[in-house]
Design an enzyme around this catalytic site. Structure first.
Site, PDB file in Angstrom:
ATOM      1  N   HIS A  67     -17.402  -4.203  -5.823  1.00  0.00           N
ATOM      2  CA  HIS A  67     -18.466  -5.052  -6.354  1.00  0.00           C
ATOM      3  C   HIS A  67     -18.989  -6.004  -5.295  1.00  0.00           C
ATOM      4  O   HIS A  67     -20.079  -6.544  -5.402  1.00  0.00           O
ATOM      5  CB  HIS A  67     -17.951  -5.883  -7.538  1.00  0.00           C
ATOM      6  CG  HIS A  67     -17.406  -5.062  -8.651  1.00  0.00           C
ATOM      7  ND1 HIS A  67     -18.200  -4.267  -9.448  1.00  0.00           N
ATOM      8  CD2 HIS A  67     -16.141  -4.871  -9.101  1.00  0.00           C
ATOM      9  CE1 HIS A  67     -17.455  -3.629 -10.337  1.00  0.00           C
ATOM     10  NE2 HIS A  67     -16.189  -3.981 -10.147  1.00  0.00           N
ATOM     11  N   HIS A  96     -16.124 -14.294  -1.326  1.00  0.00           N
ATOM     12  CA  HIS A  96     -16.918 -13.071  -1.420  1.00  0.00           C
ATOM     13  C   HIS A  96     -18.392 -13.428  -1.477  1.00  0.00           C
ATOM     14  O   HIS A  96     -18.746 -14.608  -1.617  1.00  0.00           O
ATOM     15  CB  HIS A  96     -16.491 -12.263  -2.655  1.00  0.00           C
ATOM     16  CG  HIS A  96     -16.735 -12.997  -3.940  1.00  0.00           C
ATOM     17  ND1 HIS A  96     -15.754 -13.752  -4.556  1.00  0.00           N
ATOM     18  CD2 HIS A  96     -17.837 -13.139  -4.710  1.00  0.00           C
ATOM     19  CE1 HIS A  96     -16.260 -14.306  -5.655  1.00  0.00           C
ATOM     20  NE2 HIS A  96     -17.521 -13.956  -5.766  1.00  0.00           N
ATOM     21  N   HIS A  98     -22.519 -12.442  -2.839  1.00  0.00           N
ATOM     22  CA  HIS A  98     -23.457 -11.779  -3.743  1.00  0.00           C
ATOM     23  C   HIS A  98     -24.765 -11.707  -2.988  1.00  0.00           C
ATOM     24  O   HIS A  98     -25.167 -12.699  -2.375  1.00  0.00           O
ATOM     25  CB  HIS A  98     -23.640 -12.587  -5.028  1.00  0.00           C
ATOM     26  CG  HIS A  98     -22.365 -12.791  -5.792  1.00  0.00           C
ATOM     27  ND1 HIS A  98     -21.906 -11.890  -6.727  1.00  0.00           N
ATOM     28  CD2 HIS A  98     -21.441 -13.777  -5.731  1.00  0.00           C
ATOM     29  CE1 HIS A  98     -20.748 -12.324  -7.221  1.00  0.00           C
ATOM     30  NE2 HIS A  98     -20.432 -13.472  -6.632  1.00  0.00           N
ATOM     31  N   GLU A 108     -26.872 -15.603  -7.357  1.00  0.00           N
ATOM     32  CA  GLU A 108     -26.624 -15.568  -8.799  1.00  0.00           C
ATOM     33  C   GLU A 108     -27.235 -16.808  -9.443  1.00  0.00           C
ATOM     34  O   GLU A 108     -27.925 -16.740 -10.435  1.00  0.00           O
ATOM     35  CB  GLU A 108     -25.122 -15.550  -9.067  1.00  0.00           C
ATOM     36  CG  GLU A 108     -24.429 -14.291  -8.598  1.00  0.00           C
ATOM     37  CD  GLU A 108     -23.078 -14.142  -9.249  1.00  0.00           C
ATOM     38  OE1 GLU A 108     -22.233 -15.040  -9.092  1.00  0.00           O
ATOM     39  OE2 GLU A 108     -22.866 -13.119  -9.911  1.00  0.00           O
ATOM     40  N   HIS A 121     -19.236 -17.294  -2.481  1.00  0.00           N
ATOM     41  CA  HIS A 121     -18.329 -17.946  -3.439  1.00  0.00           C
ATOM     42  C   HIS A 121     -16.935 -18.061  -2.858  1.00  0.00           C
ATOM     43  O   HIS A 121     -16.311 -17.046  -2.533  1.00  0.00           O
ATOM     44  CB  HIS A 121     -18.239 -17.147  -4.751  1.00  0.00           C
ATOM     45  CG  HIS A 121     -19.442 -17.281  -5.615  1.00  0.00           C
ATOM     46  ND1 HIS A 121     -19.750 -16.390  -6.614  1.00  0.00           N
ATOM     47  CD2 HIS A 121     -20.401 -18.229  -5.640  1.00  0.00           C
ATOM     48  CE1 HIS A 121     -20.864 -16.786  -7.212  1.00  0.00           C
ATOM     49  NE2 HIS A 121     -21.284 -17.902  -6.632  1.00  0.00           N
ATOM     50  N   THR A 203     -18.500 -15.135 -12.929  1.00  0.00           N
ATOM     51  CA  THR A 203     -19.845 -14.572 -13.093  1.00  0.00           C
ATOM     52  C   THR A 203     -19.836 -13.064 -13.306  1.00  0.00           C
ATOM     53  O   THR A 203     -20.878 -12.441 -13.387  1.00  0.00           O
ATOM     54  CB  THR A 203     -20.708 -14.866 -11.853  1.00  0.00           C
ATOM     55  OG1 THR A 203     -20.109 -14.227 -10.719  1.00  0.00           O
ATOM     56  CG2 THR A 203     -20.830 -16.360 -11.608  1.00  0.00           C
ATOM     57  N   THR A 204     -18.632 -12.482 -13.324  1.00  0.00           N
ATOM     58  CA  THR A 204     -18.521 -11.033 -13.567  1.00  0.00           C
ATOM     59  C   THR A 204     -17.436 -10.816 -14.627  1.00  0.00           C
ATOM     60  O   THR A 204     -16.625 -11.719 -14.869  1.00  0.00           O
ATOM     61  CB  THR A 204     -18.068 -10.293 -12.285  1.00  0.00           C
ATOM     62  OG1 THR A 204     -16.728 -10.690 -11.967  1.00  0.00           O
ATOM     63  CG2 THR A 204     -18.970 -10.614 -11.101  1.00  0.00           C
TER      64      THR A 204
HETATM   65  C1  SG7 Z   1     -16.324 -10.464  -7.463  1.00  0.00           C
HETATM   66  O1  SG7 Z   1     -16.502 -11.666  -8.238  1.00  0.00           O
HETATM   67  C2  SG7 Z   1     -14.908 -10.324  -6.924  1.00  0.00           C
HETATM   68  C3  SG7 Z   1     -13.844 -10.664  -7.975  1.00  0.00           C
HETATM   69  C4  SG7 Z   1     -14.177 -11.989  -8.665  1.00  0.00           C
HETATM   70  C5  SG7 Z   1     -15.547 -11.899  -9.272  1.00  0.00           C
HETATM   71  O2  SG7 Z   1     -16.585  -9.312  -8.259  1.00  0.00           O
HETATM   72  O3  SG7 Z   1     -14.742 -11.106  -5.800  1.00  0.00           O
HETATM   73  O4  SG7 Z   1     -12.583 -10.804  -7.366  1.00  0.00           O
HETATM   74  C6  SG7 Z   1     -11.653  -9.830  -7.563  1.00  0.00           C
HETATM   75  C7  SG7 Z   1     -10.320 -10.135  -7.024  1.00  0.00           C
HETATM   76  O5  SG7 Z   1     -11.923  -8.777  -8.123  1.00  0.00           O
HETATM   77  O6  SG7 Z   1     -13.228 -12.190  -9.732  1.00  0.00           O
HETATM   78  C8  SG7 Z   1     -11.330 -13.216 -10.759  1.00  0.00           C
HETATM   79  C9  SG7 Z   1     -12.278 -13.137  -9.599  1.00  0.00           C
HETATM   80  O7  SG7 Z   1     -12.203 -13.887  -8.653  1.00  0.00           O
HETATM   81  C10 SG7 Z   1     -15.933 -13.179 -10.038  1.00  0.00           C
HETATM   82  O8  SG7 Z   1     -15.833 -14.298  -9.192  1.00  0.00           O
HETATM   83  S1  SG7 Z   1     -16.987 -15.340  -9.213  1.00  0.00           S
HETATM   84  O9  SG7 Z   1     -17.100 -15.888 -10.539  1.00  0.00           O
HETATM   85  O10 SG7 Z   1     -16.660 -16.288  -8.216  1.00  0.00           O
HETATM   86  N1  SG7 Z   1     -18.330 -14.592  -8.867  1.00  0.00           N
HETATM   87 ZN    ZN Z   2     -18.951 -14.626  -7.024  1.00  0.00          ZN
END
Ligand code: SG7
Ligand code: ZN
Length: 242
Positions: A67, A96, A98, A108, A121, A203-204
Site C-alpha cells: 500500500h 510511510h 502517500h 490525504e 506519516h 487513514t486505512t
Molecule cells: C499504510 O498506512 C501502512 C500501514 C499503516 C497505514 O498503509 O504504512 O502500516 C502497516 C504496518 O501496514 O497502518 C497500523 C498502521 O500503521 C495507516 O497508517 S496511517 O493512518 O498513518 N496512514
Molecule cells: Zn499514512
C-alpha cells in the site's frame, strides 16, 4: 480471509466500510479537510513545540507493504513529546508515504480543499500506556501520527536517499536493509511550533480511531484524499492553525 483494499474504483475508500465498518460509522475518521479559519489557536501550545528524539541507526529497512513505501524502525529509545501530547511518551514504529499520480494529487489531508503532492506519516505509539503497538493501535490515545505535506521543489537531500531506493522495492513484499540507517528527523520541517492537530484515526483499514494526534505541518514544505471525511464540530475546535 480479510478482503483486500486499495485506492482504485473497485477497492477505494468508498468501499472500506465493508471491511472496516468504522470507516462509515466513525466519528473521528481521518483524513479531514483542514479549514484554517475554523481552527482554534491554542495559546498554551505555542510554548510546547513538538520534540523528537530519533536514533538514525534504528531505521532498519525499507519495505513495499503493498500500500505504501515504509521505513521500519526499531523505536527503542526514540521519543516524541510536546505539543498536545501531555506527558506520555510515544515511540516511533515506522514512517510511510502517500502520493498520487500528479503533483496536484497525493496528500490525504487537504487544506481548504487543496490537495498536496504527497504526505509523509511518522507513526508513533504510546509506550506509557501500552505494551505493544498492536494494543495501542486499537485503543483511543494509542497512536500519534506526525504528517508532513510534500510539494515539488528543490532537491531534498534526505528524501532523495529514500527515493533512490524505491526502484529496488517495486513489488509488494520487497524489502531492503538500510545499512547506514536513516534519520527520520531529517524529513521534518525546522519549525516544530506551527502545526494543526486533531483527534483522528488510521487513514486505512482497519481505520481504528486511535490516533490522538494527527499532527500536520503545512502547507509549504510539504504529499491522498478520502472523500467524505468531515470532522465533527468538536474536532474542528481542537485543530490548531499554522
Ligand atoms: C499504510 O498506512 C501502512 C500501514 C499503516 C497505514 O498503509 O504504512 O502500516 C502497516 C504496518 O501496514 O497502518 C497500523 C498502521 O500503521 C495507516 O497508517 S496511517 O493512518 O498513518 N496512514
Ligand atoms: Zn499514512
Amino acid at each position: 480471509m480479510a478482503q483486500s483494499w486499495g485506492y482504485t474504483k473497485q477497492d477505494g475508500p468508498h468501499t472500506w466500510g465493508q471491511i472496516a465498518p468504522i470507516a462509515d460509522s466513525g466519528k473521528r475518521q481521518s483524513p479531514i479537510d483542514i479549514i484554517p479559519r475554523e481552527a482554534t489557536y491554542q495559546e498554551a501550545l505555542a510554548s510546547r513545540p513538538l520534540r523528537t528524539i530519533y536514533l538514525p541507526q534504528n531505521s532498519k529497512s525499507v519495505i513495499n507493504n503493498g500500500h505504501s513505501i515504509q521505513v521500519c524502525i526499531d523505536g527503542a529509545d526514540s521519543c516524541l513529546t510536546g505539543g498536545p501530547l501531555e506527558d506520555d511518551r510515544y515511540e516511533i514504529v515506522q514512517f510511510h508515504f502517500h502520493w498520487g499520480t500528479t503533483s496536484k494529487t497525493g496528500s490525504e489531508h487537504t487544506i481548504d480543499g487543496r490537495q498536496y503532492a504527497g504526505e509523509l506519516h511518522l507513526v508513533h505509539y504510546n509506550t506509557t500506556k501500552f505494551s505493544s503497538f498492536a494494543d495501542a493501535a486499537k485503543s483511543a490515545g494509542g497512536l500519534a501520527v506526525l504528517g508532513v505535506f510534500l510539494t515539488p521543489g528543490s532537491e531534498n537531500a534526505s528524501l532523495d536517499k529514500l527515493t533512490k531506493l524505491m526502484s529496488r522495492v517495486q513489488n509488494s513484499g520487497d524489502s531492503l536493509d538500510l545499512q547506514d540507517g536513516f534519520d527520520p528527523a531529517s524529513l521534518l520541517p525546522a519549525d516544530k511550533t506551527r502545526f494543526w492537530s486533531y483527534p483522528g484515526s488510521l487513514t486505512t483499514p482497519p481505520c481504528f480511531e486511535s490516533v490522538n494526534l494527527d499532527c500536520l505541518q503545512g502547507p509549504d514544505r510539504s504529499i491522498r484524499t478520502t472523500a467524505g471525511a468531515v470532522p465533527s464540530t468538536e474536532d474542528r475546535k481542537s485543530m490548531l492553525p499554522c
